[in-house]
Design an enzyme around this catalytic site. Structure first.
Site, PDB file in Angstrom:
ATOM      1  CE  LYS A   1      26.085  -1.573  -5.104  1.00  0.00           C
ATOM      2  NZ  LYS A   1      25.635  -0.170  -5.329  1.00  0.00           N
TER       3      LYS A   1
ATOM      4  CG  ASP B   1      21.863  -3.716  -4.868  1.00  0.00           C
ATOM      5  OD1 ASP B   1      20.968  -3.477  -5.704  1.00  0.00           O
ATOM      6  OD2 ASP B   1      22.521  -2.827  -4.306  1.00  0.00           O
TER       7      ASP B   1
END
Length: 290
Positions: free
Chosen positions: A9, A136
């Site tokens: 990401k 996350d």
């Protein structure tokens, strides 16, 4: 046996809103999955968790690894330790890079075990387990693009016909401690408005517009601790990037490019040194079977 891929990401926007009583920081951030993947293979065994790691010298395969933590959590919470799993990780996402590789692997483990054992688990329960593993981890259960709140674990996916955009990733040889970045006192404290309003820019699908609205409140801290990171960002812009930004707490810097040819051109200016140079693209998916 089951094999899945799980993405890295970047964070086009990361705002630090302030400190929390639990010692973490309150965040408002945008997550964007990119097409750089770790591969995990799962195989049932009678008891216990066994992890094998490929392409990652120095990465522990014991209880300190998030994959092992995720597997043990799932086996305990969902299967009541009535079965075990053997997992092989083929590591392709750079470690300690600000690209979420460890969190992605943890999410892939939760999802992979759900698929391997073909057991129904509510998304609420999956989210609760993910949040226990890391801030996350929840994002990678859905992937694509999403707004994050809280520590980053409260995820609101964004849906829209957004085109894949070229991304250049530059990771310097020296790492950055996430704790040191947050504890430096140099982070910019903002309101969260940039993260929330980025959805409108994102929906336009224009790399140029997105490049104009990138923001990371951790950059001043990261640049102070590792001045070479700031130089990478400046150089990316000089080489023609539409926008460049520290990813997460770093040290990787990502850049948006007009097209793949331009991305390759920008990346070529950084090759031949000690830095890791990668060209990829944004993707609209998360953990996937292959």
């Amino acid at each position: 046996m089951l094999t899945i891929q799980t993405p890295a990401k970047i964070n086009p926007v990361l705002e630090v809103l302030g400190s929390r009583p639990d010692g973490f920081h309150e965040l408002a951030l945008v997550f964007q999955a990119v097409g750089l993947y770790d591969l995990l293979t799962f195989k049932k065994r009678p008891q216990g968790t066994v992890l094998s790691v490929e392409n990652a010298p120095g990465l522990a395969a014991d209880d300190s690894n998030l994959i092992v933590k995720a597997a043990k959590l799932f086996l305990s919470e969902i299967l009541r330790d009535a079965a075990g799993v053997e997992i092989t990780l083929q590591k392709k996402i750079p470690m300690a890079a600000g690209l979420g590789g460890g969190s992605s692997d943890a999410a892939a483990t939760l999802r992979g075990l759900q698929w391997l054992f073909e057991i129904p688990v509510s998304e609420e329960k999956m989210g609760q387990m993910a949040a226990r593993l890391g801030s996350d981890v929840n994002f990678f259960l859905t992937g694509g693009t999403a707004l994050g709140a809280g520590r980053g674990e409260a995820i609101t996916p964004w849906k829209g016909p957004v085109s894949s955009l070229p991304v250049v990733l530059i990771k310097p040889s020296q790492g950055l401690s996430t704790a040191a970045v947050y504890q430096s006192g140099r982070a910019l404290i903002t309101s969260g408005g940039r993260a929330r309003s980025f959805q409108e820019v994102w929906a336009q699908g224009s790399a140029s517009s997105m490049g104009d609205h990138l923001f990371n409140g951790l950059e001043p801290a990261a640049f102070d601790l590792r001045p070479e990171v700031e130089q990478i960002k400046k150089r990316l812009m000089k080489e023609g990037a539409l926008g460049a930004l520290l990813s997460g707490s770093g040290p990787t810097v990502f850049a948006l490019a007009a097209d793949e040819k331009e991305a390759q051109k920008i990346a070529s200016q950084f090759e031949g040194g000690e830095m890791e140079v990668m060209v990829t693209q944004t993707v609209s998916t998360g953990v996937q079977r292959i």
